[in-house]
Scaffold this motif. Structure first.
Motif, short mmCIF file in Angstrom:
data_model
loop_
_atom_site.label_atom_id
_atom_site.label_comp_id
_atom_site.label_asym_id
_atom_site.label_seq_id
_atom_site.Cartn_x
_atom_site.Cartn_y
_atom_site.Cartn_z
N VAL A 31 0.84 -1.21 0.00
CA VAL A 31 0.00 0.00 0.00
C VAL A 31 0.87 1.25 0.00
CG1 VAL A 31 -1.69 1.33 1.32
CG2 VAL A 31 -1.96 -1.14 1.10
N GLN A 32 1.93 1.23 0.81
CA GLN A 32 2.79 2.42 0.89
C GLN A 32 3.52 2.67 -0.43
OE1 GLN A 32 2.71 4.45 3.68
NE2 GLN A 32 3.64 5.81 2.16
N THR A 33 3.98 1.60 -1.08
CA THR A 33 4.65 1.80 -2.37
C THR A 33 3.68 2.34 -3.41
OG1 THR A 33 4.25 -0.52 -2.99
CG2 THR A 33 6.37 -0.01 -1.98
N PHE A 34 2.42 1.93 -3.31
CA PHE A 34 1.42 2.46 -4.24
C PHE A 34 1.22 3.95 -4.01
CE2 PHE A 34 -2.98 3.59 -5.28
CZ PHE A 34 -3.06 3.17 -6.59
N LEU A 35 1.12 4.35 -2.75
CA LEU A 35 0.91 5.77 -2.43
C LEU A 35 2.15 6.61 -2.77
CD1 LEU A 35 -0.89 5.42 1.03
CD2 LEU A 35 -1.93 5.78 -1.21
N ASP A 36 3.33 6.01 -2.63
CA ASP A 36 4.58 6.73 -2.93
C ASP A 36 4.95 6.66 -4.41
OD1 ASP A 36 4.77 7.29 -0.26
OD2 ASP A 36 6.23 5.71 0.18
N ASN A 43 8.48 -3.59 -7.45
CA ASN A 43 9.16 -4.72 -8.07
C ASN A 43 9.74 -5.67 -7.02
OD1 ASN A 43 8.84 -4.41 -10.94
ND2 ASN A 43 10.20 -2.63 -10.83
N GLU A 44 10.21 -5.10 -5.90
CA GLU A 44 10.71 -5.94 -4.81
C GLU A 44 9.60 -6.80 -4.23
OE1 GLU A 44 12.50 -3.42 -1.94
OE2 GLU A 44 14.14 -2.78 -3.24
N ILE A 45 8.41 -6.22 -4.09
CA ILE A 45 7.26 -6.97 -3.56
C ILE A 45 6.87 -8.09 -4.52
CG2 ILE A 45 4.79 -6.82 -3.04
CD1 ILE A 45 5.40 -3.96 -1.98
#
Length: 224
Positions: A31-36, A43-45
């Motif tokens: 979720v945080q990577t989406f918001l950022d 890609n790491e996820i």
């Protein structure tokens, strides 16, 4: 024989809990990577999802081996069955985190709606806490609090409905936001399904503790 069984069951519990914590952290990170708009983190996820899948396979293999070797009954069997069922649910939550990461790669940086992203962030934090909480209830054999997970799931359902309404409204107001709003809809849907999966785990915790099959998520609410 009993001592060996207890030791292996304790190891199984530990491995299950570790996988659950990994999944909880992954959904929150997604979720945080989406918001950022963090494509590198996304890609790491996506790459890390393989580790979650491998943990699921290892745990399932171990449960089958223990059932075959020790032929457990009553509460021992219920505990192993609970892990067998719940680990597949954790894997699906990991898939949701991966899919949110995929949405991160799709969305364009200049097509963002702050109000929707704030709601997604708050809902994502709530869902990640649900995953962490249900693991704690498993460790503590806490059927009472597991039963209450349906209340939080209902709150998430309302939150994701709000995300949907905001996304639809943004499409109406600005056609250039259609692509981004579609991703908001998709991410909201993954968060809703994740909360449903948590109630599935809660159901198995209640089964482990009481031997009763309950339905905490009758499917009264849905999201895309």
């Amino acid at each position: 024989m009993r001592r060996l069984f207890d030791e292996e069951l304790a190891d199984l519990d530990t491995s299950f809990t570790e996988m659950g914590l990994l999944v909880s952290e992954t959904i929150q990170h997604a979720v945080q990577t989406f918001l950022d708009h963090d494509r590198s983190g996304a890609n790491e996820i996506i790459e890390g999802d393989k580790a979650i899948n491998q943990r699921e396979i290892a745990l399932e293999k171990k449960t089958f081996e223990m059932i075959a070797l020790y032929q457990p009954v009553t509460t021992d069997l219920r505990e192993i069955v609970t892990i067998l069922k719940a680990v597949s649910v954790l894997e699906r939550i990991g898939d949701n985190a991966r899919n949110i990461a995929l949405s991160t790669i799709h969305v364009k940086g200049n097509q963002r709606v702050a109000e929707i992203e704030q709601q997604i962030g708050e809902t994502g934090a709530k869902v990640a806490k649900m995953v962490a909480d249900v693991l704690m209830y498993y460790v503590n054999d806490d059927a009472a609090n597991a039963d209450r997970m349906s209340i939080v799931a209902s709150e998430v359902s309302e939150d994701t409905k709000h995300i949907r309404d905001l996304a639809v409204e943004s499409m109406k107001q600005d056609p250039e936001l259609v692509n981004a709003s579609t991703d908001y809809l998709v991410v909201g849907g993954y968060l809703k399904r994740t909360s449903d999966y948590v109630t599935d785990i809660a159901e198995w915790i209640i089964y482990k503790r009481t031997g009763k099959i309950v339905e905490l998520n009758p499917g009264a609410s849905s999201f895309i």
